[in-house]
Scaffold this motif. Structure first.
Motif, mmCIF file in Angstrom:
data_model
loop_
_atom_site.group_PDB
_atom_site.id
_atom_site.type_symbol
_atom_site.label_atom_id
_atom_site.label_comp_id
_atom_site.label_asym_id
_atom_site.label_seq_id
_atom_site.Cartn_x
_atom_site.Cartn_y
_atom_site.Cartn_z
ATOM 1 N N LEU B 16 42.967 18.055 45.256
ATOM 2 C CA LEU B 16 43.069 18.910 46.511
ATOM 3 C C LEU B 16 44.206 19.594 46.701
ATOM 4 O O LEU B 16 45.194 18.853 47.078
ATOM 5 N N LEU B 17 44.426 20.790 46.615
ATOM 6 C CA LEU B 17 45.540 21.454 46.557
ATOM 7 C C LEU B 17 45.597 22.184 48.043
ATOM 8 O O LEU B 17 44.752 22.878 48.307
ATOM 9 N N SER B 18 46.854 22.212 48.343
ATOM 10 C CA SER B 18 47.047 22.956 49.456
ATOM 11 C C SER B 18 47.013 24.408 49.180
ATOM 12 O O SER B 18 47.322 24.790 48.002
ATOM 13 N N GLU B 19 47.165 25.378 50.291
ATOM 14 C CA GLU B 19 47.050 26.636 49.990
ATOM 15 C C GLU B 19 48.133 27.294 48.972
ATOM 16 O O GLU B 19 48.301 27.644 48.037
ATOM 17 N N GLY B 20 49.168 26.690 49.644
ATOM 18 C CA GLY B 20 50.508 27.044 48.860
ATOM 19 C C GLY B 20 50.412 26.294 47.483
ATOM 20 O O GLY B 20 50.936 27.280 46.610
ATOM 21 N N GLU B 21 50.224 25.080 47.251
ATOM 22 C CA GLU B 21 50.104 24.847 46.026
ATOM 23 C C GLU B 21 49.160 25.444 45.327
ATOM 24 O O GLU B 21 49.459 25.681 44.023
ATOM 25 N N GLN B 22 48.167 25.746 45.851
ATOM 26 C CA GLN B 22 47.049 26.507 44.959
ATOM 27 C C GLN B 22 47.865 27.753 44.390
ATOM 28 O O GLN B 22 47.506 28.114 43.347
ATOM 29 N N GLN B 23 48.260 28.534 45.349
ATOM 30 C CA GLN B 23 48.999 29.800 44.776
ATOM 31 C C GLN B 23 50.223 29.612 43.549
ATOM 32 O O GLN B 23 49.993 30.090 42.657
ATOM 33 N N CYS B 24 50.998 28.467 44.016
ATOM 34 C CA CYS B 24 51.965 28.067 43.052
ATOM 35 C C CYS B 24 51.468 27.903 41.671
ATOM 36 O O CYS B 24 51.729 28.509 40.943
ATOM 37 N N TYR B 25 50.418 26.938 41.639
ATOM 38 C CA TYR B 25 50.005 26.638 40.416
ATOM 39 C C TYR B 25 49.268 27.687 39.596
ATOM 40 O O TYR B 25 49.069 27.871 38.487
ATOM 41 N N SER B 26 48.552 28.413 40.510
ATOM 42 C CA SER B 26 47.674 29.269 39.995
ATOM 43 C C SER B 26 48.560 30.335 39.356
ATOM 44 O O SER B 26 48.420 30.964 38.300
ATOM 45 N N GLU B 27 49.598 30.675 39.821
ATOM 46 C CA GLU B 27 50.425 31.680 39.411
ATOM 47 C C GLU B 27 51.250 31.042 38.314
ATOM 48 O O GLU B 27 51.131 31.629 37.164
ATOM 49 N N LEU B 28 51.596 29.834 38.190
ATOM 50 C CA LEU B 28 52.046 29.323 37.053
ATOM 51 C C LEU B 28 51.448 29.417 35.827
ATOM 52 O O LEU B 28 51.456 29.567 34.818
ATOM 53 N N PHE B 29 49.954 28.925 36.352
ATOM 54 C CA PHE B 29 48.918 28.792 35.302
ATOM 55 C C PHE B 29 48.840 30.341 34.517
ATOM 56 O O PHE B 29 48.912 30.568 33.343
ATOM 57 N N ALA B 30 48.766 31.117 35.508
ATOM 58 C CA ALA B 30 48.783 32.585 34.954
ATOM 59 C C ALA B 30 49.754 32.940 34.066
ATOM 60 O O ALA B 30 49.555 33.399 32.976
ATOM 61 N N ARG B 31 50.953 32.567 34.544
ATOM 62 C CA ARG B 31 52.021 33.036 33.637
ATOM 63 C C ARG B 31 51.796 32.262 32.230
ATOM 64 O O ARG B 31 52.133 32.954 31.246
ATOM 65 N N CYS B 32 51.629 31.022 32.519
ATOM 66 C CA CYS B 32 51.525 30.335 31.243
ATOM 67 C C CYS B 32 50.632 30.760 30.258
ATOM 68 O O CYS B 32 50.555 30.898 29.121
#
Lengths: 139, 661
Positions: B16-32
């Motif tokens: 369960l990710l917080s919103e911020g975490e979601q953003q962060c992770y997704s961006e990171l993922f996207a980048r990766c």
């Protein structure tokens, strides 16, 4: 090249003694100890009249089968004794002199440290490393 | 941890990710994943979210990213295992997210477990390379491998208001934005700062005490994010996190090129050291002698071998004295050591005298990694060095005599304009801390000066202790005043002052006692006169009124203490003069005494007599003791001599028969 290096205080107790083959250290300690007599003899032989001119480097103190022992005295009666391997024939007097000179310089550096009390054992790392550099390559 | 606000995950779903975490992770993922989803600064959640579903992150960037988190490799292995990537064989979004959470957990110091990710966590921090930063935020990461927090991350997580952070970022961002060079920085460039910074951090983390925490410090460096506000958040978040762990650390330095962070001297530190130098030696271009420096550094309470080693390191020319740069280096090493840094094998390049001398005029912008672990001073989350070291050193130097005022003034002398605001806030914080400190230090200087002087004194005396003791003993003799040179005065002789110091007091006293009441008789006016007169004067101790009255207390005079001696002397010459007056006074005195208070006078006299007797007794005892000791010593000597004699006689006897024969 040197197998054992020792710094003896004026009162004839060791300030620093280190030998390379770490087994059989006692033998070197004994050799250094006996060499003190020879050093004293040489000092007194040089005479009181010649104190100023007395050379600091005493030269070969005595040779044994395997080793040669060299001595050096400072003006404050601190003695440096060095034991070298006899088989190391390439070692010339000049080199020994230069080694003693390095020892002497390092010793004065140790003395300059205000935290060093004269008469303490020498625990300076710089001194250690200098001695190590002189004692290298015994195999 | 208040930062992990937002959705905050509770137990339940493992991811369960917080919103911020979601953003962060997704961006990171996207980048990766190499997807173009991550736009500079504007990572819209939707876009980001859209992407991950269909993509799996490439292993390479993922590995890089993980390494950027600056966790030890072992931890990273654990994380990758846990998140299931190994199992699955690739980094899908879920694995990636789990991995990120685990990284965050690990960075927070929690064990790497699945359970860890169930709680609220701060965002994982990654040290981004320049290129990444540029790409991401259009912000040049700072030159030397700055750590850039993934900025856009959270917006809500700033429960902890660090205005200064924000300011700093804002002030920084203008400077940094120009560096928004094209994203196409060569890939190798990416490697270098990353590894460099990483290694640097690693080395510093290893050095640091509570190791894992430190890694965070630097990242608080709110660098990069040009998007000031969002960028500010993560650091704040981190700040809050850090607070929550009650770890008062200062952010890591980001600009240094050197791997030896702790060995850089900040501007304030330098000022501080210079002031200390000046306190020891007013001329900054001259040097401090070895003994002075020894006294000074001994106050730091490090062990002597360590101090000896520090000296060895810092006194580059081995002359037994410290010039200003050498002194700064030594001081810095001491402070480092006190903070738990192991001493280096050799003098770090940043502490070399030449370097220090050259660097002197420049304001140091790099921060040293001197976190005041032991200090509980409120850590400014300023990424720059500034006061960290100073505060630390100030507290440390509470042992030293510290001119606190200089410190605060140094503060204001900082030249970094970009940090002015931060400075102000910091100053506010600092001043409170410093207020406390100056009090300590104002006391300390006094005490330390005393101790200084005390230390100095014993040192100088150490070799002459015996002589001083002897002197002291000799000095004690005077208090027992030798018998006064008796002017052969009739009265004096009768008074017999010698008896004052002799055990014959009681006898005389007793002899005197009876007469007291019989004051008036002229025949003994001498005594009475003297008594009265002497008493008049020595009435330092007694009521002056007694003097006139207490003519009977003649003998009190003798028993009065040495201080009365000069009085007696005065008394003596006066005697002839006073004698004439004596009769009158004595007449008046005794008369009044007789009439008035013969009894009180007697009582007072007796008390005085008692005191006199007591003092005399004391003196006699002392004399007795001394004599007894002397006696025993002499007896011992006598015994020894006897024995020698006996031995010699024996020898003689042995020899004699031989010769005889």
């Amino acid at each position: 090249m040197a197998v054992c290096v020792a710094v003896i205080a004026k009162e004839n107790y060791p300030l620093y003694i280190r030998s390379i083959p770490t087994e059989n250290e006692l033998k070197f300690h004994y050799m250094v100890h006996t060499s003190l007599d020879v050093v004293d003899e040489k000092i007194s032989a040089m005479g009181k009249a010649l104190v100023d001119q007395r050379e600091l480097y005493l030269g070969l103190l005595y040779p044994t089968e395997d080793y040669k022992v060299y001595g050096y005295v400072t003006n404050s009666k601190v003695k440096f004794v060095m034991v070298v391997d006899s088989s190391n024939t390439a070692l010339r007097d000049n080199e020994i002199r230069s080694m003693f000179r390095k020892l002497h310089n390092s010793y004065t550096d140790v003395m300059c440290n205000p935290f060093y009390n004269p008469g303490d054992r020498i625990q300076s790392r710089a001194f250690d490393s200098m001695v190590t550099s002189m004692m290298v390559q015994v195999c | 941890m208040e930062a992990a606000a937002g959705g905050g995950c509770g137990s339940g779903q493992p991811l369960l990710l917080s919103e911020g975490e979601q953003q962060c992770y997704s961006e990171l993922f996207a980048r990766c994943a190499g997807a173009a989803g991550g736009g500079p600064g504007s990572g819209p959640p939707e876009a980001a979210r859209a992407v991950p579903g269909a993509v799996s992150a490439a292993a390479g960037p993922v590995a890089d990213l993980f390494r950027a988190s600056q966790l030890p490799a072992e931890t990273l292995h654990q994380i990758t295992e846990l998140c299931g990537a190994k199992r699955v064989g690739y980094f899908g979004p879920t694995q990636f997210y789990i991995a990120l959470k685990l990284i965050a957990a690990a960075q927070s110091g929690l064990p790497v477990r699945i359970e860890s990710i169930k709680c609220e966590l701060p965002l994982p921090r990654f040290m981004m390379s320049k290129t990444d930063a540029e790409i991401r935020f259009g912000n040049p990461a700072e030159l030397h491998g700055t750590k850039v927090q993934i900025p856009y991350l959270i917006t809500e997580k700033n429960t902890f208001k660090r205005m200064d952070d924000e300011d700093k970022q804002e002030t920084q961002s203008p400077t940094m934005s120009p560096l928004a060079s094209p994203p196409s920085s060569p890939p190798h460039y990416q490697r270098v700062p990353l590894s460099h910074g990483y290694s640097k951090l690693r080395s510093s983390t290893e050095q640091m005490h509570p190791a894992p925490y430190e890694a965070r410090q630097p990242l608080v460096q709110p660098e990069g994010p040009s998007s000031g506000a969002p960028g500010a958040k993560p650091p704040r978040h981190q700040a809050s996190l850090i607070r929550s762990f009650s770890v008062e650390r200062e952010p890591h330095d980001n600009n240094s090129n050197y791997p030896d962070e702790p060995w850089r001297i900040t501007e304030e530190q330098r000022e501080y050291y210079v002031n200390q130098f000046r306190s020891l030696q007013p001329d900054p271009s001259s040097f401090i002698s070895g003994s002075v420096a020894k006294n000074f550094f001994t106050k730091s309470k490090l062990s002597i071998p360590e101090l000896s080693y520090i000296w060895e390191l810092s006194d580059a020319d081995c002359d037994g004295a410290l010039t200003l740069p050498e002194f700064c280096a030594a001081f810095h090493l001491i402070v480092a050591r006190k903070n738990g840094y192991p001493l280096p094998e050799g003098l770090p390049p940043t502490l070399q005298p030449e370097y220090l001398q050259a660097a002197f005029p420049k304001p140091k912008r790099e921060c040293s990694l001197f976190d005041s672990y032991s200090e509980s001073m409120p850590a400014n989350q300023q990424p720059r060095e500034l006061n960290r070291m100073e505060k630390l050193s100030i507290k440390d130097m509470a042992d030293f005599p510290v001119p606190a005022q200089d410190v605060t003034s140094d503060d204001k002398q900082e030249q970094n304009k970009t940090r002015l605001e931060q400075n102000k806030t910091r100053l506010a914080l600092k001043s409170t801390a410093d207020e406390a400190l100056p009090k300590d230090m104002s006391e300390d200087p006094a005490t330390s000066k005393d101790s200084n002087s005390l230390k100095a004194r014993p040192r100088s005396r150490s070799y002459s202790s015996t002589s001083i003791e002897e002197a002291m003993k000799r000095g004690e003799d005077p208090p027992t005043p030798p018998p006064r040179p008796q002017k052969t005065h009739s009265r004096a002789s009768s008074l017999d002052l010698n008896k004052v110091f002799q055990p014959s007091v009681p006898a005389t006293k007793s002899g005197l006692l009876p007469p007291p009441p019989a004051l008036p008789p002229r025949p003994c006016p001498s005594q009475s006169e003297q008594a009265s007169e002497a008493e008049i004067h020595p009435q330092l101790n007694r009521a002056p009124s007694q003097a006139a009255d207490s003519s009977p207390t003649k003998k009190d005079i003798p028993y009065s203490q040495p201080p009365s001696k000069p009085i007696r002397r005065k008394f003596r010459p006066e005697n002839p003069a006073t004698e004439n007056q004596e009769p009158s006074s004595t007449v008046g005195g005794p008369a009044s005494a007789a009439t008035g208070k013969p009894h009180t006078a007697v009582q007072k006299q007796s008390s005085k007599q008692k005191k006199a007797i007591q003092t005399a007794i004391r003196k006699n005892k002392e004399a007795n003791a001394v004599l007894a000791r002397l006696n025993s010593e002499l007896q011992q000597q006598l015994k020894e001599v006897h024995q020698e004699r006996i031995a010699l006689e024996n020898q003689l006897e042995q020899l004699r028969p031989v010769t005889v024969l």
